[in-house]
Design a protein around this motif. Structure first.
Motif, PDB file in Angstrom:
ATOM      1  N   LEU A  64      18.126 -14.480 -37.861  1.00 40.05           N
ATOM      2  CA  LEU A  64      16.966 -15.251 -37.797  1.00 40.05           C
ATOM      3  C   LEU A  64      16.372 -16.824 -38.018  1.00 40.05           C
ATOM      4  O   LEU A  64      17.531 -16.545 -38.805  1.00 40.05           O
ATOM      5  N   HIS A  65      15.825 -16.659 -37.532  1.00 42.33           N
ATOM      6  CA  HIS A  65      15.538 -18.319 -37.646  1.00 42.33           C
ATOM      7  C   HIS A  65      14.519 -18.629 -38.421  1.00 42.33           C
ATOM      8  O   HIS A  65      13.474 -17.899 -38.146  1.00 42.33           O
ATOM      9  N   HIS A  66      14.814 -19.401 -39.130  1.00 46.40           N
ATOM     10  CA  HIS A  66      13.057 -19.901 -39.671  1.00 46.40           C
ATOM     11  C   HIS A  66      12.164 -20.884 -39.305  1.00 46.40           C
ATOM     12  O   HIS A  66      11.114 -21.371 -40.173  1.00 46.40           O
ATOM     13  N   ALA A  67      12.756 -21.662 -38.025  1.00 48.58           N
ATOM     14  CA  ALA A  67      12.314 -22.244 -37.423  1.00 48.58           C
ATOM     15  C   ALA A  67      11.220 -22.048 -36.045  1.00 48.58           C
ATOM     16  O   ALA A  67      10.440 -22.006 -35.896  1.00 48.58           O
ATOM     17  N   GLN A  68      12.155 -21.746 -35.414  1.00 45.72           N
ATOM     18  CA  GLN A  68      12.485 -21.444 -34.023  1.00 45.72           C
ATOM     19  C   GLN A  68      11.412 -20.136 -33.720  1.00 45.72           C
ATOM     20  O   GLN A  68      11.823 -18.902 -34.732  1.00 45.72           O
ATOM     21  N   VAL A  95       8.723  -7.398 -22.958  1.00 40.74           N
ATOM     22  CA  VAL A  95       8.567  -8.327 -23.406  1.00 40.74           C
ATOM     23  C   VAL A  95       8.243  -8.504 -24.749  1.00 40.74           C
ATOM     24  O   VAL A  95       7.921  -7.773 -25.438  1.00 40.74           O
ATOM     25  N   VAL A  96       9.306  -8.905 -25.226  1.00 40.16           N
ATOM     26  CA  VAL A  96       9.606  -9.006 -26.373  1.00 40.16           C
ATOM     27  C   VAL A  96       9.205 -10.424 -27.733  1.00 40.16           C
ATOM     28  O   VAL A  96       9.543 -11.735 -26.601  1.00 40.16           O
ATOM     29  N   PHE A  97       8.875 -10.758 -29.107  1.00 38.94           N
ATOM     30  CA  PHE A  97       7.952 -11.401 -29.343  1.00 38.94           C
ATOM     31  C   PHE A  97       8.421 -11.024 -30.827  1.00 38.94           C
ATOM     32  O   PHE A  97       8.316 -10.529 -31.240  1.00 38.94           O
ATOM     33  N   ILE A  98       9.477 -12.400 -31.336  1.00 36.90           N
ATOM     34  CA  ILE A  98      10.115 -12.653 -32.624  1.00 36.90           C
ATOM     35  C   ILE A  98       9.858 -13.923 -32.595  1.00 36.90           C
ATOM     36  O   ILE A  98      10.245 -15.662 -32.733  1.00 36.90           O
ATOM     37  N   ALA A 100       9.621 -16.731 -35.704  1.00 37.81           N
ATOM     38  CA  ALA A 100      10.459 -17.178 -37.398  1.00 37.81           C
ATOM     39  C   ALA A 100      10.547 -16.543 -38.283  1.00 37.81           C
ATOM     40  O   ALA A 100       8.823 -16.339 -38.868  1.00 37.81           O
ATOM     41  N   GLY A 101      11.185 -16.406 -39.243  1.00 39.01           N
ATOM     42  CA  GLY A 101      11.270 -16.146 -40.768  1.00 39.01           C
ATOM     43  C   GLY A 101      11.876 -15.280 -40.904  1.00 39.01           C
ATOM     44  O   GLY A 101      12.748 -14.699 -40.282  1.00 39.01           O
ATOM     45  N   PRO A 102      12.163 -14.566 -42.604  1.00 36.48           N
ATOM     46  CA  PRO A 102      13.053 -13.890 -42.642  1.00 36.48           C
ATOM     47  C   PRO A 102      12.809 -12.196 -42.066  1.00 36.48           C
ATOM     48  O   PRO A 102      13.602 -11.208 -42.775  1.00 36.48           O
ATOM     49  N   ASP A 103      11.682 -11.411 -41.879  1.00 35.78           N
ATOM     50  CA  ASP A 103      10.525 -10.624 -41.592  1.00 35.78           C
ATOM     51  C   ASP A 103      11.934  -9.838 -40.213  1.00 35.78           C
ATOM     52  O   ASP A 103      11.778  -9.037 -40.554  1.00 35.78           O
ATOM     53  N   TYR A 104      12.340 -10.878 -39.804  1.00 35.18           N
ATOM     54  CA  TYR A 104      12.763  -9.747 -38.202  1.00 35.18           C
ATOM     55  C   TYR A 104      13.883 -10.367 -37.550  1.00 35.18           C
ATOM     56  O   TYR A 104      14.133 -11.478 -36.506  1.00 35.18           O
ATOM     57  N   PRO A 105      15.496  -9.652 -38.140  1.00 37.09           N
ATOM     58  CA  PRO A 105      16.971 -10.873 -37.596  1.00 37.09           C
ATOM     59  C   PRO A 105      16.570  -9.998 -36.604  1.00 37.09           C
ATOM     60  O   PRO A 105      15.819  -8.357 -36.148  1.00 37.09           O
ATOM     61  N   HIS A 106      17.294 -10.282 -36.026  1.00 38.19           N
ATOM     62  CA  HIS A 106      17.007  -9.603 -34.720  1.00 38.19           C
ATOM     63  C   HIS A 106      18.385  -9.877 -34.112  1.00 38.19           C
ATOM     64  O   HIS A 106      19.296 -10.587 -33.766  1.00 38.19           O
ATOM     65  N   GLN A 107      18.856  -8.936 -32.881  1.00 35.44           N
ATOM     66  CA  GLN A 107      19.716  -8.753 -32.072  1.00 35.44           C
ATOM     67  C   GLN A 107      19.445  -8.404 -30.555  1.00 35.44           C
ATOM     68  O   GLN A 107      19.459  -7.077 -30.629  1.00 35.44           O
ATOM     69  N   ILE A 108      19.368  -8.877 -29.289  1.00 34.36           N
ATOM     70  CA  ILE A 108      20.020  -7.161 -28.109  1.00 34.36           C
ATOM     71  C   ILE A 108      20.929  -6.471 -28.323  1.00 34.36           C
ATOM     72  O   ILE A 108      22.058  -7.492 -28.072  1.00 34.36           O
ATOM     73  N   VAL A 109      21.413  -5.670 -27.725  1.00 34.36           N
ATOM     74  CA  VAL A 109      22.407  -4.392 -27.939  1.00 34.36           C
ATOM     75  C   VAL A 109      22.549  -4.745 -26.588  1.00 34.36           C
ATOM     76  O   VAL A 109      21.292  -3.272 -26.065  1.00 34.36           O
ATOM     77  N   ASN A 110      22.801  -4.533 -25.555  1.00 35.35           N
ATOM     78  CA  ASN A 110      23.211  -3.697 -24.051  1.00 35.35           C
ATOM     79  C   ASN A 110      23.922  -1.709 -24.661  1.00 35.35           C
ATOM     80  O   ASN A 110      25.091  -2.147 -24.347  1.00 35.35           O
ATOM     81  N   SER A 111      23.082  -1.174 -25.174  1.00 35.48           N
ATOM     82  CA  SER A 111      23.605   0.163 -25.487  1.00 35.48           C
ATOM     83  C   SER A 111      23.505   1.180 -23.509  1.00 35.48           C
ATOM     84  O   SER A 111      23.473   2.741 -23.743  1.00 35.48           O
ATOM     85  N   SER A 112      23.772   1.017 -22.595  1.00 32.19           N
ATOM     86  CA  SER A 112      23.666   1.594 -21.589  1.00 32.19           C
ATOM     87  C   SER A 112      24.941   1.510 -20.890  1.00 32.19           C
ATOM     88  O   SER A 112      25.872   1.053 -21.123  1.00 32.19           O
ATOM     89  N   THR A 113      25.116   1.869 -19.434  1.00 34.98           N
ATOM     90  CA  THR A 113      25.826   1.909 -18.555  1.00 34.98           C
ATOM     91  C   THR A 113      26.148   0.601 -17.772  1.00 34.98           C
ATOM     92  O   THR A 113      27.046   0.579 -16.804  1.00 34.98           O
ATOM     93  N   ARG A 114      24.592   0.154 -17.135  1.00 34.65           N
ATOM     94  CA  ARG A 114      24.841  -0.733 -16.386  1.00 34.65           C
ATOM     95  C   ARG A 114      24.586  -2.978 -16.815  1.00 34.65           C
ATOM     96  O   ARG A 114      24.187  -2.413 -18.430  1.00 34.65           O
ATOM     97  N   PRO A 115      24.983  -3.134 -16.290  1.00 34.88           N
ATOM     98  CA  PRO A 115      24.186  -4.681 -16.749  1.00 34.88           C
ATOM     99  C   PRO A 115      23.087  -4.679 -17.580  1.00 34.88           C
ATOM    100  O   PRO A 115      22.150  -4.586 -16.770  1.00 34.88           O
ATOM    101  N   LEU A 116      22.651  -5.864 -18.456  1.00 33.57           N
ATOM    102  CA  LEU A 116      21.307  -5.722 -19.136  1.00 33.57           C
ATOM    103  C   LEU A 116      20.992  -7.583 -18.703  1.00 33.57           C
ATOM    104  O   LEU A 116      21.758  -7.988 -19.332  1.00 33.57           O
ATOM    105  N   LYS A 117      20.229  -7.580 -17.539  1.00 31.30           N
ATOM    106  CA  LYS A 117      19.620  -9.155 -17.720  1.00 31.30           C
ATOM    107  C   LYS A 117      17.898  -9.614 -18.407  1.00 31.30           C
ATOM    108  O   LYS A 117      17.117  -8.698 -18.662  1.00 31.30           O
ATOM    109  N   TYR A 118      18.302 -10.696 -18.972  1.00 32.00           N
ATOM    110  CA  TYR A 118      17.252 -11.219 -19.391  1.00 32.00           C
ATOM    111  C   TYR A 118      16.339 -12.101 -19.490  1.00 32.00           C
ATOM    112  O   TYR A 118      17.775 -13.052 -19.834  1.00 32.00           O
ATOM    113  N   LEU A 119      15.829 -12.450 -19.728  1.00 31.26           N
ATOM    114  CA  LEU A 119      14.848 -14.769 -19.516  1.00 31.26           C
ATOM    115  C   LEU A 119      14.928 -14.660 -21.463  1.00 31.26           C
ATOM    116  O   LEU A 119      13.771 -13.333 -21.789  1.00 31.26           O
ATOM    117  N   SER A 120      15.752 -15.294 -21.909  1.00 34.12           N
ATOM    118  CA  SER A 120      15.137 -16.077 -23.286  1.00 34.12           C
ATOM    119  C   SER A 120      14.652 -17.314 -23.708  1.00 34.12           C
ATOM    120  O   SER A 120      15.398 -18.230 -22.851  1.00 34.12           O
TER     121      SER A 120
END
Length: 167
Positions: A64-68, A95-98, A100-120
């Motif tokens: 999680l980020h405290h500023a970004q 589209v995912v919006f995260i 800043a702050g302690p309420d939204y620790p996060h991680q993107i997991v590729n839980s599929s059998t194919r590549p996952l491509k995303y823009l951050s």
């Protein structure tokens, strides 16, 4: 294009399909390819990257980020957003919006059998404190006038007194 237009394009435009990608592997969980897109542009407060995550892998630790603030745009594939202790499905077009702050620790997991491509996309706030709940550590960083001026990653531990070891 004329010289001015060429110079402007170099400062303002990046094509993520043409960006050279760096590979990252740290077994057993982490495997991805990515390109930082904002470096070398006129951007001062925005960062952007394109990431391709291998099936069954992640790009970074749960954090999680405290500023970004961050935004993720799923370009291809499917996966899972691990956020605030929950697992949410992701698919192309999401589209995912995260904030800043302690309420939204996060991680993107590729839980599929194919590549996952995303823009951050993220704000580039400084100073920044980033916490890693799984490993109970934190990172503190602040940009200097010539790049990163301060950077430390260490385990969270009981705080010391403000005056400890001061004369």
């Amino acid at each position: 294009m004329n010289d001015r237009a060429t110079a402007l394009a170099a400062l303002l435009i990046r094509n993520f399909n043409d960006a050279p990608m760096d590979s990252f592997v740290r077994e057993p969980l982490y495997e991805s390819k990515g390109a930082r897109l904002a470096r070398g542009t006129a951007a001062k407060k925005l960062g952007a990257s394109v990431d391709i995550v291998a099936p069954g892998k992640v790009t970074c630790p749960y954090h999680l980020h405290h500023a970004q603030e961050e935004m993720f745009v799923v370009l291809e594939g499917e996966g899972t957003l691990r956020v605030a202790g929950e697992m949410l499905p992701l698919r192309t077009g999401d589209v995912v919006f995260i904030p800043a702050g302690p309420d939204y620790p996060h991680q993107i997991v590729n839980s599929s059998t194919r590549p996952l491509k995303y823009l951050s996309i993220s704000t580039q706030e400084s100073p920044e404190i980033c916490e890693y709940p799984d490993s109970n550590k934190f990172m503190a960083e602040a940009a200097g006038s010539r790049g990163r001026g301060f950077d430390v990653i260490q385990p969270k531990q009981p705080s010391v007194d403000y005056w400890q070891d001061e004369p």
